[in-house]
Design a protein around this motif. Sequence first.
Motif: not given
Length: 390
Positions: A8, A20, A23, A26-27, A33, A43
């Motif tokens: 990461t 942050e 991520y 990713v969302s 991931r 990750s």
Amino acid sequence: MPEDLVSTAEAAALLGVRRETVYVYVSRGLLTRISDTSRHQGSRFRRAEVLALRDRRRRPRAGVFEVAVETTISEVTPDGRLSYRGHSLADLLDGRGYESVAELLWQCGRLDWTPDAVSQQAAATARQFPAAPAANRVRLAVAALGCLDPVPGDPLAPAVLASVGPRALNAAVDAVDAVGVPTGAGSLAERLAAALGTPDVELVNAALICQADHELATSTIAARVAAGARSGPYEVVAAGLAAIAGPRHGAATMLARELLDLVLTDGIEAALERPGVGASWRDGLPGFGHIVYRAPDPRGVVLLDLIRDRDPELAELVDRLSLAVLRERSLWANADLALAAMEIALELAPGSTATIFGIARIAGFLAHATEESLYPLRFRPRASYVGPRP
């Protein structure tokens, strides 16, 4: 670690962002991931995918303007999940009123939601235009508050929301009905339902909660741009409402209503074969598709389930329409379709749910305004000039 995988921290360094933000990517489905690594390794990401994302961010696609900011207000994921401040949509709809959700978004505790003289005066100003659409009167009421209620000091401080938030929402709700005289009694959902001419407070409240915020929607970006310039809270809301008024955003519910009306009169097959009403459908089939969701829109699922309890035949027709479009065009139904079905189920005037949409999003606009006020001015993108030169 295999050479084709990065951690990461390494991904963040390659992208030039914070951990942050990785991520967040990713969302949003921008990064994948790797799941075949042990938990203690943390990750891992494919280096080639990270570099490809970096290159896409450096080379803007024609006609596409991508913005990513960090937020703690709401999360939207491609697999069809929506949450506010870490609370799922299902939890928020379990016995909560819209006011409670607004308080959660603003993080300011329990507030007094009684309409005051300022909100009533702003609503009365807007009701002087009974021939205007209700959504227009909502915008006028907010603009009137900017004149009637100057905010001293830091206009976007969290403490300001304790008065500004309820005042803006009370004025907006009481501006909807241009004929009756608002009494100020009852919850926002109760008063809005009465103004729209329906006794179904539960469904109106659910629609308000479902539309309270949706991450970085177009109108939210407009609101955050205004907040970044240190505009006042009513000006921030006005900026958001101006963007939400367009047929590519909040007013898309009206186009979805046109589609459902065609389906009801001509049938699904005939309605889908029509090119659209004039040029109003040039942006695609209304009520279907979403820039983030690659699954059913959770707001639409919730609202259609509630509609099913009230009008099973209509809900079944919407289900069949949704299945036909998914099979033929690979598009999932979105919240606009459910809001259009809500208008029909409750026998509301066309455009009523667009008004609900705008009022609901005021809570989100103000939450984003407070969050954006913590940063220096940062919404200053550059343009690629392609015109003639001197």
